[in-house]
Scaffold this motif. Structure first.
Motif, PDB file in Angstrom:
ATOM      1  N   GLU A 272     -36.745  30.578   5.935  1.00 13.48           N
ATOM      2  CA  GLU A 272     -37.660  29.502   6.538  1.00 13.48           C
ATOM      3  C   GLU A 272     -38.723  29.138   5.518  1.00 13.48           C
ATOM      4  O   GLU A 272     -39.545  28.229   5.748  1.00 13.48           O
ATOM      5  CB  GLU A 272     -38.219  30.028   7.549  1.00 13.48           C
ATOM      6  CG  GLU A 272     -38.741  31.618   7.375  1.00 13.48           C
ATOM      7  CD  GLU A 272     -39.400  32.133   8.426  1.00 13.48           C
ATOM      8  OE1 GLU A 272     -40.331  33.220   8.430  1.00 13.48           O
ATOM      9  OE2 GLU A 272     -38.955  31.901   9.868  1.00 13.48           O
TER      10      GLU A 272
ATOM     11  N   ARG B 272     -34.488  26.944  11.510  1.00 13.27           N
ATOM     12  CA  ARG B 272     -35.186  28.178  11.990  1.00 13.27           C
ATOM     13  C   ARG B 272     -36.749  27.830  11.987  1.00 13.27           C
ATOM     14  O   ARG B 272     -37.366  28.344  12.862  1.00 13.27           O
ATOM     15  CB  ARG B 272     -35.175  29.237  10.751  1.00 13.27           C
ATOM     16  CG  ARG B 272     -33.750  29.765  10.810  1.00 13.27           C
ATOM     17  CD  ARG B 272     -33.542  31.045   9.784  1.00 13.27           C
ATOM     18  NE  ARG B 272     -32.132  31.360   9.731  1.00 13.27           N
ATOM     19  CZ  ARG B 272     -31.706  32.137  10.590  1.00 13.27           C
ATOM     20  NH1 ARG B 272     -32.195  32.908  11.512  1.00 13.27           N
ATOM     21  NH2 ARG B 272     -30.215  32.772  10.459  1.00 13.27           N
ATOM     22  N   ALA B 273     -36.980  26.971  11.183  1.00 10.62           N
ATOM     23  CA  ALA B 273     -38.457  26.386  11.427  1.00 10.62           C
ATOM     24  C   ALA B 273     -38.532  25.706  12.751  1.00 10.62           C
ATOM     25  O   ALA B 273     -39.552  25.856  13.570  1.00 10.62           O
ATOM     26  CB  ALA B 273     -38.710  25.556  10.302  1.00 10.62           C
TER      27      ALA B 273
ATOM     28  N   THR C  20     -31.589  36.872  16.143  1.00  3.67           N
ATOM     29  CA  THR C  20     -32.546  35.644  16.369  1.00  3.67           C
ATOM     30  C   THR C  20     -31.845  34.896  17.455  1.00  3.67           C
ATOM     31  O   THR C  20     -32.577  33.769  17.898  1.00  3.67           O
ATOM     32  CB  THR C  20     -32.700  35.025  15.255  1.00  3.67           C
ATOM     33  OG1 THR C  20     -31.222  34.381  14.803  1.00  3.67           O
ATOM     34  CG2 THR C  20     -33.156  35.745  13.942  1.00  3.67           C
TER      35      THR C  20
ATOM     36  N   ARG D  31     -36.945  26.389  15.503  1.00  5.93           N
ATOM     37  CA  ARG D  31     -36.854  27.219  16.603  1.00  5.93           C
ATOM     38  C   ARG D  31     -38.112  28.073  16.810  1.00  5.93           C
ATOM     39  O   ARG D  31     -38.611  28.387  17.805  1.00  5.93           O
ATOM     40  CB  ARG D  31     -35.838  28.357  16.403  1.00  5.93           C
ATOM     41  CG  ARG D  31     -34.433  27.905  16.622  1.00  5.93           C
ATOM     42  CD  ARG D  31     -33.478  29.000  16.890  1.00  5.93           C
ATOM     43  NE  ARG D  31     -33.279  29.704  15.532  1.00  5.93           N
ATOM     44  CZ  ARG D  31     -32.505  29.657  14.596  1.00  5.93           C
ATOM     45  NH1 ARG D  31     -31.805  28.499  14.686  1.00  5.93           N
ATOM     46  NH2 ARG D  31     -32.300  30.597  13.731  1.00  5.93           N
ATOM     47  N   ARG D  32     -39.009  28.330  15.492  1.00  2.67           N
ATOM     48  CA  ARG D  32     -40.179  28.763  15.686  1.00  2.67           C
ATOM     49  C   ARG D  32     -41.248  27.897  16.411  1.00  2.67           C
ATOM     50  O   ARG D  32     -41.900  28.298  17.136  1.00  2.67           O
ATOM     51  CB  ARG D  32     -40.612  29.128  14.229  1.00  2.67           C
ATOM     52  CG  ARG D  32     -39.956  30.281  13.486  1.00  2.67           C
ATOM     53  CD  ARG D  32     -40.241  30.612  12.158  1.00  2.67           C
ATOM     54  NE  ARG D  32     -41.622  30.707  11.764  1.00  2.67           N
ATOM     55  CZ  ARG D  32     -42.222  31.883  11.658  1.00  2.67           C
ATOM     56  NH1 ARG D  32     -41.321  32.985  11.694  1.00  2.67           N
ATOM     57  NH2 ARG D  32     -43.404  32.130  11.553  1.00  2.67           N
ATOM     58  N   ALA D  33     -41.090  26.680  15.966  1.00  2.19           N
ATOM     59  CA  ALA D  33     -41.937  25.475  16.660  1.00  2.19           C
ATOM     60  C   ALA D  33     -41.680  25.422  18.010  1.00  2.19           C
ATOM     61  O   ALA D  33     -42.492  25.219  18.872  1.00  2.19           O
ATOM     62  CB  ALA D  33     -41.862  24.520  16.076  1.00  2.19           C
ATOM     63  N   GLU D  34     -40.470  25.557  18.540  1.00  2.00           N
ATOM     64  CA  GLU D  34     -39.990  25.701  19.939  1.00  2.00           C
ATOM     65  C   GLU D  34     -40.409  26.670  20.730  1.00  2.00           C
ATOM     66  O   GLU D  34     -41.044  26.431  21.904  1.00  2.00           O
ATOM     67  CB  GLU D  34     -38.395  25.201  19.869  1.00  2.00           C
ATOM     68  CG  GLU D  34     -37.889  24.830  21.099  1.00  2.00           C
ATOM     69  CD  GLU D  34     -36.456  24.692  21.272  1.00  2.00           C
ATOM     70  OE1 GLU D  34     -35.562  25.265  21.656  1.00  2.00           O
ATOM     71  OE2 GLU D  34     -36.093  23.469  20.491  1.00  2.00           O
ATOM     72  N   ALA D  35     -40.362  27.818  20.236  1.00  5.71           N
ATOM     73  CA  ALA D  35     -41.030  28.944  20.721  1.00  5.71           C
ATOM     74  C   ALA D  35     -42.591  29.012  20.835  1.00  5.71           C
ATOM     75  O   ALA D  35     -42.783  29.432  22.024  1.00  5.71           O
ATOM     76  CB  ALA D  35     -40.538  30.404  20.131  1.00  5.71           C
ATOM     77  N   ARG D  36     -43.028  28.566  19.912  1.00 10.33           N
ATOM     78  CA  ARG D  36     -44.527  28.447  20.206  1.00 10.33           C
ATOM     79  C   ARG D  36     -44.679  27.504  21.384  1.00 10.33           C
ATOM     80  O   ARG D  36     -45.762  27.466  22.148  1.00 10.33           O
ATOM     81  CB  ARG D  36     -45.170  28.010  18.750  1.00 10.33           C
ATOM     82  CG  ARG D  36     -45.369  28.964  17.813  1.00 10.33           C
ATOM     83  CD  ARG D  36     -46.160  28.701  16.700  1.00 10.33           C
ATOM     84  NE  ARG D  36     -45.717  27.505  15.917  1.00 10.33           N
ATOM     85  CZ  ARG D  36     -44.966  27.357  14.733  1.00 10.33           C
ATOM     86  NH1 ARG D  36     -44.531  28.549  14.341  1.00 10.33           N
ATOM     87  NH2 ARG D  36     -44.738  26.292  14.285  1.00 10.33           N
TER      88      ARG D  36
ATOM     89  N   ASP E  22     -30.894  35.566   7.963  1.00 18.13           N
ATOM     90  CA  ASP E  22     -32.065  34.661   7.547  1.00 18.13           C
ATOM     91  C   ASP E  22     -32.909  34.508   6.230  1.00 18.13           C
ATOM     92  O   ASP E  22     -33.874  34.363   6.023  1.00 18.13           O
ATOM     93  CB  ASP E  22     -33.053  34.888   8.516  1.00 18.13           C
ATOM     94  CG  ASP E  22     -33.736  36.468   8.399  1.00 18.13           C
ATOM     95  OD1 ASP E  22     -33.352  37.135   7.773  1.00 18.13           O
ATOM     96  OD2 ASP E  22     -34.772  36.646   9.017  1.00 18.13           O
TER      97      ASP E  22
ATOM     98  N   ALA F 247     -41.119  19.823  13.128  1.00 21.84           N
ATOM     99  CA  ALA F 247     -39.791  20.464  13.016  1.00 21.84           C
ATOM    100  C   ALA F 247     -38.595  19.352  12.921  1.00 21.84           C
ATOM    101  O   ALA F 247     -37.292  19.810  12.861  1.00 21.84           O
ATOM    102  CB  ALA F 247     -39.596  21.235  14.288  1.00 21.84           C
TER     103      ALA F 247
END
Length: 584
Positions: free
Chosen positions: A143, A201-202, A16, A204-209, A124, A28
């Motif tokens: 997550e 991890r949540a 990841t 990073r997901r929001a940052e990626a979106r 994870d 986040a």
């Protein structure tokens, strides 16, 4: 130990990417969020170490001290069978041998369960493995973790153990994962690691979106590399972040650990005002009678003895009245004692993006509520509590199992103090509620008075044949008279409003509840009308919320008023169904 890299470890999962800290995305947490030095686990505390580190250690087990708690906890369930074995064997040496075999068997069973249960945080996910007969592996993605609760029953506290429960928002009163028998230090370390990695991890997901959205349509198919943000505990980057930072008191904002409120012990005297604890003496009597009937058959005690004792007491009204008087006088004393046992040193903290509520004398319990999932609060006041000026508060959290117990923010404290604490933890309460139409008052009065008038009329007819029923007639008439102020108070408690991106509804008299929720938490509307409501021209508007009890109602609002309220909160949803469109 094995599991995830701790917050101080800058090496990440190779699948990841590096473990970036939470971004400034409001969902986040802020960039500076992270556990403080008090709860942060050390490097490589939970997770596979990076390349070049020592080999991974085996999976972890519960503390061996749990071998002392398991047999003691199962002893009450074995007491009756072992007593039966002794009675049937006539207390002979053989019967004592079989009883000892049962005790030894319970200890061996606890040892086998301890040896065949392991847990490990890998990458994870958290894995709980049970290999008693068949192999069972429960996997919990980090997550999905919404909260981690730590409790210490009396026996666990004596041995320095704790019970760690993991809530994933799956619904229901039971958490998805449980570690019953870890040391207190291990429970705190594991709790800090799980919450930090779930939040990271949540983030990073929001940052990626957000990065994908920023590249636009022209780069929709291109690979996006998300840079790693600062780790918790590192200094925040200078200058503004690409995303707008959250407001100072925005839900989900992380902040250094601080104590929001500690309930003074003298305020424990308010506990019996909530009502349920006042029934403690009668609950004890009912439990004693139930045990007498249950144990009587096992110990060869005729149940007719218990029934005969009750009949004898019924035949002596003075003694019966004295016993009832003692129970009534003991209600506030025992109620306050039981309330103190459950709510001793009630403390509310803000820690690393979570609201942490700790309480309990014999069983100490710590509940963590993720602030970015808090959608509002509920302020509850009973009739006696309103008279004394005290209140209780619950948080409305998305994906929270057993919200009636785990979501409690404050025990019974003065209302002014409760509003101050809730304002700092969640948000201020909404005032200036809009009144409901006068027909709602007539409905409250009718339902508070009419049933007792019917009861009095039926009792008067029956009293012609049996004169003692005239007492029932008088009691029903008294209750009908008392129903008038109750109905008026229930009408005054009705109200609803919408202001500043939040809505509020209030209802109830014996238990008045005001709910304040964010409009973004509303996922649907239900406009409900009974036959009597249609005749009166009112309806009930229920705001469907994916948190708390699932829906909160504005009762007996006018038909046009109710539709306008829903259209005001979510104008785009109701625009196709309103003739003139939503209100301005």
């Amino acid at each position: 130990m094995t599991g995830l890299p701790g917050p101080a470890d800058r090496h990440g999962d190779p699948r990841t990417g590096p473990d970036a800290g939470p971004s400034a995305d409001p969902h986040a947490g802020s960039a500076a969020e992270g556990p403080g030095p008090r709860t942060a686990p050390g490097p490589h505390a939970y997770g596979p170490p990076p390349a070049g580190s020592p080999p991974v250690r085996p999976s972890l087990r519960l503390s061996p001290r749990v071998l002392l708690t398991e047999p003691i906890r199962t002893l009450p369930s074995l007491l009756l069978p072992l007593t039966g074995v002794l009675f049937l064997g006539g207390f002979s040496s053989g019967s004592f041998g079989w009883a000892a075999f049962g005790l030894v068997g319970s200890v061996l069973y606890a040892a086998v369960r301890w040896a065949t249960f392991t847990y490990q945080v890998i990458g994870d996910r958290l894995e709980l493995t049970r290999a008693l007969i068949g192999r069972s592996v429960r996997t919990i993605p980090l997550e999905r973790i919404r909260g981690v609760d730590v409790s210490s029953p009396p026996l666990h506290r004596l041995l320095g153990l704790a019970v760690l429960r993991i809530d994933t928002g799956a619904g229901g009163a039971k958490q998805e994962g449980e570690l019953d028998g870890v040391t207190l230090a291990e429970a705190e370390r594991l709790k800090a690691a799980l919450l930090w990695h779930a939040r990271a991890r949540a983030a990073r997901r929001a940052e990626a979106r957000g990065a994908v959205a920023a590249h636009g349509d022209g780069h929709a198919g291109a690979a996006v590399t998300v840079p790693a943000g600062p780790l918790p505990g590192s200094p925040a980057p200078a200058g503004p972040s690409p995303a707008a930072p959250p407001a100072p008191h925005r839900t989900g904002e992380a902040s250094p650990e601080r104590v929001l409120f500690v309930v003074p012990r003298r305020w424990l005297a308010y506990g019996p005002l909530s009502g349920s604890y006042l029934l403690t003496p009668f609950a004890f009597v009912a439990g004693a009678v139930g045990l007498a009937f249950q144990w009587g058959s096992e110990l060869r005690i005729d149940g007719r003895v218990v029934v005969g004792a009750g009949e004898w007491l019924w035949g002596h009204p003075l003694l019966l009245g004295g016993a009832l008087a003692v129970l009534v006088l003991a209600m506030p004393v025992l109620g306050a004692a039981m309330y103190a046992v459950f709510n001793w040193d009630f403390t509310l903290r803000a820690r690393d993006g979570y609201l942490v509520a700790e309480r309990g004398l014999l069983t100490r319990r710590s509940v963590s509520l993720e602030r970015r999932r808090v959608r509002g609060f509920e302020l509850v006041e009973g009739l006696a509590e309103r008279w004394a000026g005290v209140a209780r508060a619950w948080a409305i959290v998305t994906g929270l199992g057993d919200s009636g117990t785990r979501g409690q923010l404050l025990s019974v404290i003065p209302r002014r103090a409760a509003l101050d604490v809730v304002r700092e933890a969640v948000g201020p309460i909404l005032t200036g509620l809009r009144p409901h139409p006068p027909v709602a008052r007539r409905r409250r009065l009718f339902r508070a008075v009419f049933p007792w008038l019917v009861t009095a009329a039926c009792a008067a007819v029956a009293a012609r044949s049996w004169p003692p029923l005239w007492w029932a007639v008088a009691a029903a008439l008294v209750l009908a008279v008392l129903g008038v102020p109750l109905g008026l108070d229930r009408y005054r408690s009705l109200g609803h409003t919408h202001e500043g991106g939040r809505l509020s509804v209030r209802s109830g008299s014996l238990r008045r509840s005001q709910v304040v929720i964010e409009e973004r938490a509303v996922v649907g509307w239900t406009l409900r009308q009974t036959w009597f409501q249609r005749r009166a021209g009112v309806l009930t508007v229920v705001a469907g919320v994916g948190a708390g009890s699932g829906g909160y109602a504005a009762i007996d609002v006018g038909e046009a008023q109710g539709v306008a309220f829903a259209a005001e909160v979510t104008p785009a949803w109701l625009a196709p169904f309103v003739e003139d469109g939503p209100p301005a």
